[in-house]
Design an enzyme around this catalytic site. Structure first.
Site, PDB file in Angstrom:
ATOM      1  N   GLU A   1      -6.539   3.478  -5.887  1.00 46.92           N
ATOM      2  CA  GLU A   1      -7.801   3.502  -5.150  1.00 46.92           C
ATOM      3  C   GLU A   1      -8.709   4.568  -5.764  1.00 46.92           C
ATOM      4  OE1 GLU A   1      -9.192   4.029  -0.518  1.00 46.92           O
ATOM      5  OE2 GLU A   1      -7.680   5.374  -1.333  1.00 46.92           O
TER       6      GLU A   1
ATOM      7  N   ASP B   1      -2.987   4.463  -2.491  1.00 48.21           N
ATOM      8  CA  ASP B   1      -4.059   5.008  -1.665  1.00 48.21           C
ATOM      9  C   ASP B   1      -4.370   6.461  -2.022  1.00 48.21           C
ATOM     10  OD1 ASP B   1      -5.704   4.823   0.965  1.00 48.21           O
ATOM     11  OD2 ASP B   1      -4.506   6.639   1.198  1.00 48.21           O
TER      12      ASP B   1
ATOM     13  N   HIS C   1     -10.573  -2.720   4.424  1.00 48.43           N
ATOM     14  CA  HIS C   1     -10.358  -2.129   5.744  1.00 48.43           C
ATOM     15  C   HIS C   1     -11.148  -0.838   5.956  1.00 48.43           C
ATOM     16  CE1 HIS C   1      -7.815   0.076   3.036  1.00 48.43           C
ATOM     17  NE2 HIS C   1      -7.630   1.010   3.953  1.00 48.43           N
ATOM     18  N   ASP C   2     -11.690  -0.264   4.893  1.00 49.89           N
ATOM     19  CA  ASP C   2     -12.481   0.964   5.001  1.00 49.89           C
ATOM     20  C   ASP C   2     -13.979   0.693   4.967  1.00 49.89           C
ATOM     21  OD1 ASP C   2     -10.448   2.840   5.265  1.00 49.89           O
ATOM     22  OD2 ASP C   2     -10.171   3.036   3.098  1.00 49.89           O
TER      23      ASP C   2
ATOM     24  N   ASP D   1       0.861  -1.177   0.000  1.00 50.52           N
ATOM     25  CA  ASP D   1       0.000   0.000   0.000  1.00 50.52           C
ATOM     26  C   ASP D   1       0.902   1.233   0.000  1.00 50.52           C
ATOM     27  OD1 ASP D   1      -2.377   1.459   0.168  1.00 50.52           O
ATOM     28  OD2 ASP D   1      -3.211   0.098   1.660  1.00 50.52           O
TER      29      ASP D   1
END
Length: 577
Positions: free
Chosen positions: A286, A232, A353-354, A130
């Site tokens: 993302e 990200d 994870h979000d 990431d």
């Protein structure tokens, strides 16, 4: 012990065979254009803080992941996407980076990382890192220098607005719906920009020195041997630095006004030219734009930018699938697939994870339906066209923890919104009730390995509470049950690897207006597969106008099927026609 060894050996043999099948397919099927390893991969996302604690401090770490690599291999996955492990003060759980070339002490050392990478590659598992370069931490040396004086060489590494020019045009901050993303800094009597936390100042990508710094960071990790980057918040990197006033209500379409700035594609093409093109890697940004047309621009091979699109439209449309309706959900996936049918490549995901837990948002996490609906959702992710991304713990059917108190939350997003609402006299009780369904930390609770204390995640007090249902939902219990959610997930991956039609096959939606059933076919080289998915808790029927009486069942989450198109609650069936 002998039985456990034989079981592990059997799994290893199966998956090595499947891997060889997939590799030989890629080599032999010359009729399929532009085959890539990252199209055929199944990506498993690991949230390191919550995966496995090895040293008893309550925080997951790299050695913990290393200790579970055989488990990860047994799933049949091909690549791991690892959430940030870089040095960070941890304001936003590692997405605020203070040093891109060091490991956060909570997670271990660079030596631990080197061992992890070596051991993953030994098991033929690729590692996707990431990369967070829209912003850094305010504790990064670049920002410390930047804020020290207006004539510092690093001043232009970030976005600054002199206070003597008046207050800068309002920009909304993601982590508090009523906060201004311009933060006043008295040291130089200026404001700096932070789209996210005030401890996450946005980097100034318009400065070529910043871009070269980032490319050097990328080379540092790629030269270590990692296999790609998930970038990200990169859709926000380029900004209109004339800072125009934005229309009222702009935050309802934030990507349109914040994302895909005037030079973003120019920067990506430069990044590809200087870095990506030199390595055989997977790259995904993302939130690739606000529409399929936007997303395709990122991954059209002719443009030489990224190789996979990762969009939010399918996860950002409501608290639960019932709220927005399955017909709308089908329309989103079908619209994106139509745009990408001839070029470019999509990622397929419904959790990360979000997001809250997959089965809590898109399925049914009651005891009656949790397992069967979890299997149905996994079937969906593994049979759509695109590279599947699967979040750790969903293979067990883990569910939302649903905290009652703000004191249980660590997430900057939830806490900032709560205290901001409280300061304005808002309804914090209603907010907490909503967070039980939507909060990001529902998906971040520690992995449930077994029924020992804290689910086998740690011997200490965990950084985030373990879901108390770990005594019922855990990996050890499901290993023993051939019909468990975990073992169904493994079978699904076997089916996907053994049937390249599920990777490269054409997608066609069926029974479009059915409010309960998601039905579609995949076609490749004269072969056809039918996927039937019941997203409801009632008995229903798919209107497909296909004869399936003699069809071969590739996998079914109930085990047995009726072959007349009727479906039980949350039933999933995959037919070879």
């Amino acid at each position: 012990m002998k039985l456990q060894f034989l079981k592990c050996f059997a799994f290893t043999a199966v998956f090595l065979g499947l891997q060889q099948t997939s590799q030989s397919f890629a080599q032999e099927n010359k009729s399929i254009p532009d085959q890539k390893w990252w199209k055929e991969a199944v990506v498993y996302q690991i949230y390191p803080r919550s995966f496995k604690d090895s040293n008893g401090d309550g925080i997951g770490d790299l050695k913990g992941i290393i200790s579970k690599l055989d488990y990860i291999k047994s799933l049949g996955i091909d690549a791991v996407w690892l959430n940030p492990i870089y040095a960070s003060p941890n304001d936003d759980n590692g997405y605020d980076i203070s040093n891109y070339r060091e490991i956060m002490p909570d997670f271990g050392t660079m030596e631990d990382f080197n061992v992890l990478l070596k051991e993953m590659h030994k098991r033929n598992i690729k590692l996707i890192m990431d990369l967070v370069v829209n912003h850094s931490s305010d504790e990064h040396e670049w920002f410390k220098q930047s804020r020290s004086s207006r004539d510092n060489p690093y001043r232009n590494y970030y976005h600054w607005w002199p206070a003597e020019n008046g207050k800068p045009p309002y920009r909304w901050s993601f982590f508090d719906v009523n906060s201004d993303a311009w933060k006043y800094d008295a040291q130089t009597n200026s404001y700096y920009l932070h789209y996210f936390s005030q401890k996450q100042p946005d980097l100034n990508w318009e400065n070529p020195k910043v871009r070269q710094e980032v490319y050097d960071i990328m080379r540092f990790w790629l030269d270590k041997g990692i296999d790609g980057f998930r970038m990200d918040a990169f859709q926000f990197a380029s900004k209109d630095t004339t800072w125009p006033e934005l229309p009222k209500g702009f935050e309802k379409n934030i990507i349109k006004y914040y994302g895909v700035g005037p030079h973003l594609h120019e920067y990506l093409q430069e990044m590809n030219r200087e870095v990506f093109s030199k390595y055989d890697i997977m790259t995904v940004a993302e939130g690739a734009g606000s529409s399929p047309d936007d997303a395709l621009l990122f991954v059209d091979p002719d443009r030489k930018e990224l190789n996979m699109a990762y969009h939010f439209e399918s996860v950002d449309i409501g608290k639960h699938v019932k709220d927005f309706g399955l017909v709308k959900y089908k329309e989103i996936f079908s619209r994106y697939d139509e745009k990408f049918k001839d070029k470019g490549w999509l990622s397929i995901f419904i959790a990360n994870h979000d997001q809250p837990r997959m089965v809590s948002k898109f399925g049914n996490d009651t005891p009656e339906f949790r397992e069967i609906s979890s299997k149905m959702l996994s079937t969906f992710v593994m049979t759509m066209r695109g590279t599947p991304y699967y979040y750790n713990g969903d293979e067990l059917g883990m569910i939302n923890i649903r905290f009652d108190s703000i004191n249980d939350y660590h997430d900057v997003d939830t806490r900032n919104k709560y205290f901001g609402l409280k300061s304005r006299g808002g309804d914090v009780k209603a907010f907490l009730e909503e967070q039980k369904q939507t909060a990001r930390e529902n998906g971040r609770t520690p992995f449930q390995w077994d029924d020992s204390l804290n689910g086998g995640f740690t011997t200490a007090i965990p950084w985030l509470k373990v879901n108390p249902n770990y005594t019922l939902i855990n990996a050890a219990a499901q290993e023993k049950d051939p019909n468990s959610v975990l073992n169904y997930f493994r079978k699904l991956i076997q089916v996907r690897k053994a049937n390249p039609i599920l990777i490269y096959g054409k997608y066609t939606l069926l029974d479009k207006e059915n409010p309960d059933v998601f039905a579609y076919t995949r076609e490749l080289e004269g072969k056809k597969v039918l996927v039937l998915l019941n997203f409801s808790e009632k008995n229903t029927k798919a209107n497909i106008n296909l004869n399936i009486k003699k069809a071969k069942v590739l996998i079914a989450n109930y085990g047995n099927v009726t072959k007349d198109g009727s479906l039980r609650p949350y039933e999933a069936v995959l037919y070879e026609l």
